[in-house]
Design a protein around this motif. Sequence first.
Motif, PDB file in Angstrom:
ATOM      1  N   ALA A 288       5.121 -31.422 -30.487  1.00  0.00           N
ATOM      2  CA  ALA A 288       6.484 -31.108 -30.923  1.00  0.00           C
ATOM      3  C   ALA A 288       6.746 -29.602 -30.868  1.00  0.00           C
ATOM      4  O   ALA A 288       7.830 -29.160 -30.435  1.00  0.00           O
ATOM      5  CB  ALA A 288       6.722 -31.637 -32.339  1.00  0.00           C
ATOM      6  N   LYS A 289       5.766 -28.803 -31.246  1.00  0.00           N
ATOM      7  CA  LYS A 289       5.913 -27.344 -31.181  1.00  0.00           C
ATOM      8  C   LYS A 289       6.066 -26.879 -29.741  1.00  0.00           C
ATOM      9  O   LYS A 289       6.860 -25.979 -29.435  1.00  0.00           O
ATOM     10  CB  LYS A 289       4.705 -26.665 -31.834  1.00  0.00           C
ATOM     11  CG  LYS A 289       4.662 -26.824 -33.349  1.00  0.00           C
ATOM     12  CD  LYS A 289       3.371 -26.251 -33.927  1.00  0.00           C
ATOM     13  CE  LYS A 289       3.287 -26.485 -35.429  1.00  0.00           C
ATOM     14  NZ  LYS A 289       1.976 -26.041 -35.992  1.00  0.00           N
ATOM     15  N   GLU A 290       5.302 -27.509 -28.842  1.00  0.00           N
ATOM     16  CA  GLU A 290       5.395 -27.161 -27.416  1.00  0.00           C
ATOM     17  C   GLU A 290       6.794 -27.485 -26.871  1.00  0.00           C
ATOM     18  O   GLU A 290       7.383 -26.689 -26.127  1.00  0.00           O
ATOM     19  CB  GLU A 290       4.340 -27.920 -26.619  1.00  0.00           C
ATOM     20  CG  GLU A 290       4.376 -27.624 -25.125  1.00  0.00           C
ATOM     21  CD  GLU A 290       3.352 -28.413 -24.334  1.00  0.00           C
ATOM     22  OE1 GLU A 290       3.423 -28.368 -23.092  1.00  0.00           O
ATOM     23  OE2 GLU A 290       2.491 -29.072 -24.945  1.00  0.00           O
ATOM     24  N   LEU A 291       7.323 -28.629 -27.261  1.00  0.00           N
ATOM     25  CA  LEU A 291       8.647 -29.027 -26.788  1.00  0.00           C
ATOM     26  C   LEU A 291       9.737 -28.112 -27.342  1.00  0.00           C
ATOM     27  O   LEU A 291      10.723 -27.818 -26.658  1.00  0.00           O
ATOM     28  CB  LEU A 291       8.936 -30.481 -27.170  1.00  0.00           C
ATOM     29  CG  LEU A 291       7.989 -31.524 -26.570  1.00  0.00           C
ATOM     30  CD1 LEU A 291       8.453 -32.930 -26.922  1.00  0.00           C
ATOM     31  CD2 LEU A 291       7.867 -31.373 -25.060  1.00  0.00           C
TER      32      LEU A 291
ATOM     33  N   LYS B 209       9.861 -25.204 -25.255  1.00  0.00           N
ATOM     34  CA  LYS B 209      10.473 -25.518 -23.954  1.00  0.00           C
ATOM     35  C   LYS B 209      11.983 -25.736 -24.051  1.00  0.00           C
ATOM     36  O   LYS B 209      12.619 -26.046 -23.042  1.00  0.00           O
ATOM     37  CB  LYS B 209       9.791 -26.747 -23.348  1.00  0.00           C
ATOM     38  CG  LYS B 209       8.364 -26.459 -22.882  1.00  0.00           C
ATOM     39  CD  LYS B 209       7.727 -27.684 -22.242  1.00  0.00           C
ATOM     40  CE  LYS B 209       6.354 -27.349 -21.673  1.00  0.00           C
ATOM     41  NZ  LYS B 209       5.699 -28.517 -21.046  1.00  0.00           N
ATOM     42  N   GLY B 210      12.525 -25.628 -25.267  1.00  0.00           N
ATOM     43  CA  GLY B 210      13.978 -25.660 -25.382  1.00  0.00           C
ATOM     44  C   GLY B 210      14.586 -26.797 -26.170  1.00  0.00           C
ATOM     45  O   GLY B 210      15.809 -26.848 -26.335  1.00  0.00           O
ATOM     46  N   ILE B 211      13.786 -27.730 -26.673  1.00  0.00           N
ATOM     47  CA  ILE B 211      14.338 -28.813 -27.501  1.00  0.00           C
ATOM     48  C   ILE B 211      14.705 -28.222 -28.865  1.00  0.00           C
ATOM     49  O   ILE B 211      13.879 -27.600 -29.526  1.00  0.00           O
ATOM     50  CB  ILE B 211      13.339 -29.969 -27.656  1.00  0.00           C
ATOM     51  CG1 ILE B 211      12.954 -30.544 -26.287  1.00  0.00           C
ATOM     52  CG2 ILE B 211      13.913 -31.056 -28.559  1.00  0.00           C
ATOM     53  CD1 ILE B 211      14.111 -31.097 -25.475  1.00  0.00           C
ATOM     54  N   ARG B 212      15.943 -28.448 -29.280  1.00  0.00           N
ATOM     55  CA  ARG B 212      16.445 -27.803 -30.499  1.00  0.00           C
ATOM     56  C   ARG B 212      16.689 -28.765 -31.670  1.00  0.00           C
ATOM     57  O   ARG B 212      16.725 -28.340 -32.820  1.00  0.00           O
ATOM     58  CB  ARG B 212      17.753 -27.062 -30.182  1.00  0.00           C
ATOM     59  CG  ARG B 212      17.546 -25.858 -29.268  1.00  0.00           C
ATOM     60  CD  ARG B 212      16.915 -24.700 -30.033  1.00  0.00           C
ATOM     61  NE  ARG B 212      16.487 -23.620 -29.154  1.00  0.00           N
ATOM     62  CZ  ARG B 212      15.264 -23.437 -28.704  1.00  0.00           C
ATOM     63  NH1 ARG B 212      14.312 -24.302 -29.045  1.00  0.00           N
ATOM     64  NH2 ARG B 212      14.945 -22.430 -27.928  1.00  0.00           N
ATOM     65  N   ASP B 213      16.907 -30.025 -31.388  1.00  0.00           N
ATOM     66  CA  ASP B 213      17.229 -30.987 -32.442  1.00  0.00           C
ATOM     67  C   ASP B 213      15.993 -31.209 -33.322  1.00  0.00           C
ATOM     68  O   ASP B 213      14.999 -31.794 -32.889  1.00  0.00           O
ATOM     69  CB  ASP B 213      17.687 -32.301 -31.810  1.00  0.00           C
ATOM     70  CG  ASP B 213      18.254 -33.300 -32.816  1.00  0.00           C
ATOM     71  OD1 ASP B 213      17.695 -33.396 -33.929  1.00  0.00           O
ATOM     72  OD2 ASP B 213      19.224 -33.990 -32.491  1.00  0.00           O
ATOM     73  N   GLU B 214      16.067 -30.755 -34.556  1.00  0.00           N
ATOM     74  CA  GLU B 214      14.910 -30.823 -35.451  1.00  0.00           C
ATOM     75  C   GLU B 214      14.510 -32.254 -35.779  1.00  0.00           C
ATOM     76  O   GLU B 214      13.333 -32.534 -36.023  1.00  0.00           O
ATOM     77  CB  GLU B 214      15.197 -30.049 -36.746  1.00  0.00           C
ATOM     78  CG  GLU B 214      15.281 -28.535 -36.564  1.00  0.00           C
ATOM     79  CD  GLU B 214      13.949 -27.912 -36.133  1.00  0.00           C
ATOM     80  OE1 GLU B 214      12.885 -28.531 -36.368  1.00  0.00           O
ATOM     81  OE2 GLU B 214      13.976 -26.806 -35.559  1.00  0.00           O
TER      82      GLU B 214
ATOM     83  N   GLN C  69       7.391 -38.366 -19.511  1.00  0.00           N
ATOM     84  CA  GLN C  69       6.962 -37.066 -20.024  1.00  0.00           C
ATOM     85  C   GLN C  69       7.610 -36.840 -21.389  1.00  0.00           C
ATOM     86  O   GLN C  69       8.809 -37.087 -21.558  1.00  0.00           O
ATOM     87  CB  GLN C  69       7.405 -35.988 -19.038  1.00  0.00           C
ATOM     88  CG  GLN C  69       7.071 -34.575 -19.455  1.00  0.00           C
ATOM     89  CD  GLN C  69       7.586 -33.557 -18.434  1.00  0.00           C
ATOM     90  OE1 GLN C  69       8.080 -33.928 -17.371  1.00  0.00           O
ATOM     91  NE2 GLN C  69       7.472 -32.298 -18.761  1.00  0.00           N
ATOM     92  N   PRO C  70       6.865 -36.378 -22.397  1.00  0.00           N
ATOM     93  CA  PRO C  70       7.448 -36.163 -23.719  1.00  0.00           C
ATOM     94  C   PRO C  70       8.704 -35.286 -23.714  1.00  0.00           C
ATOM     95  O   PRO C  70       9.655 -35.558 -24.446  1.00  0.00           O
ATOM     96  CB  PRO C  70       6.302 -35.510 -24.498  1.00  0.00           C
ATOM     97  CG  PRO C  70       5.074 -36.094 -23.883  1.00  0.00           C
ATOM     98  CD  PRO C  70       5.394 -36.209 -22.419  1.00  0.00           C
ATOM     99  N   TYR C  71       8.704 -34.245 -22.864  1.00  0.00           N
ATOM    100  CA  TYR C  71       9.905 -33.401 -22.779  1.00  0.00           C
ATOM    101  C   TYR C  71      11.118 -34.225 -22.359  1.00  0.00           C
ATOM    102  O   TYR C  71      12.217 -34.049 -22.906  1.00  0.00           O
ATOM    103  CB  TYR C  71       9.694 -32.251 -21.794  1.00  0.00           C
ATOM    104  CG  TYR C  71      10.936 -31.409 -21.612  1.00  0.00           C
ATOM    105  CD1 TYR C  71      11.258 -30.406 -22.532  1.00  0.00           C
ATOM    106  CD2 TYR C  71      11.812 -31.627 -20.546  1.00  0.00           C
ATOM    107  CE1 TYR C  71      12.415 -29.652 -22.390  1.00  0.00           C
ATOM    108  CE2 TYR C  71      12.961 -30.878 -20.397  1.00  0.00           C
ATOM    109  CZ  TYR C  71      13.258 -29.888 -21.319  1.00  0.00           C
ATOM    110  OH  TYR C  71      14.413 -29.152 -21.181  1.00  0.00           O
ATOM    111  N   THR C  72      10.930 -35.138 -21.411  1.00  0.00           N
ATOM    112  CA  THR C  72      12.035 -35.966 -20.944  1.00  0.00           C
ATOM    113  C   THR C  72      12.522 -36.894 -22.050  1.00  0.00           C
ATOM    114  O   THR C  72      13.732 -37.072 -22.241  1.00  0.00           O
ATOM    115  CB  THR C  72      11.601 -36.791 -19.716  1.00  0.00           C
ATOM    116  OG1 THR C  72      11.160 -35.894 -18.691  1.00  0.00           O
ATOM    117  CG2 THR C  72      12.746 -37.628 -19.183  1.00  0.00           C
ATOM    118  N   VAL C  73      11.592 -37.492 -22.785  1.00  0.00           N
ATOM    119  CA  VAL C  73      11.947 -38.346 -23.921  1.00  0.00           C
ATOM    120  C   VAL C  73      12.769 -37.546 -24.936  1.00  0.00           C
ATOM    121  O   VAL C  73      13.825 -37.990 -25.398  1.00  0.00           O
ATOM    122  CB  VAL C  73      10.682 -38.920 -24.596  1.00  0.00           C
ATOM    123  CG1 VAL C  73      11.024 -39.618 -25.910  1.00  0.00           C
ATOM    124  CG2 VAL C  73       9.966 -39.875 -23.650  1.00  0.00           C
TER     125      VAL C  73
END
Length: 215
Positions: free
Chosen positions: A16-19, A22-27, A66-70
Amino acid sequence: MSDTFQNNNREAENLAKELKRKGIRDERVLAAIAKVPRHSFIDESLRELAYIDKPLPIEKGQTISQPYTVAYQTELLKLQPGEKVLEIGTGSGYQAAILCEMGAEVYSIERYHELHLTSKKALNKLGYYPKLFFGDGFEGLPEYAPFDKILVTAAPDEIPEKLLRQLRIGGWMVVPVGGRMGQKMTVIKRVSEEKFSESEYGDFIFVPMQKGTEE
């Protein structure tokens, strides 16, 4: 709490920290990623790869995204607790678990009977009980419509018309649209009975969305 559980939990939290980097903002999306054990949705032989930000193979030539895509698709949903969500392509069950963790009322369709059964087993074992269906994703679930949100986890060449009609007015669908060479992540909002608006959010690669079912 067992050492194994703590270790799994730590790996999910690090993912989650890695994502987030990478730009995921929704907590709330990040909190769900940090909580759901991704390794529970893949083969034991791939356990060491479970928390790397890459897609992995599952049964029937499909993949766990990929987790980022999810996270990216889920962020575009702008999900609110209690919303009724239709997922097209249950696959491993991981995306459905994320939606359940965020408090959605989840309906999910899978065209491969074997995946339908294994994903149900994995989800229920973790205490997630979405409404799972074996069927053709292109048909959706008209008997349960309308839905607040629709999430498509495979790529149709064109936007599926029948799914648009299952959105409530004011709801929207997140779908990767395009051929095998790549797709545009697309958000379609139902503005009125007959009017829809469309916007695109970057390039992705998904397995093709196929019609019909396979036992």
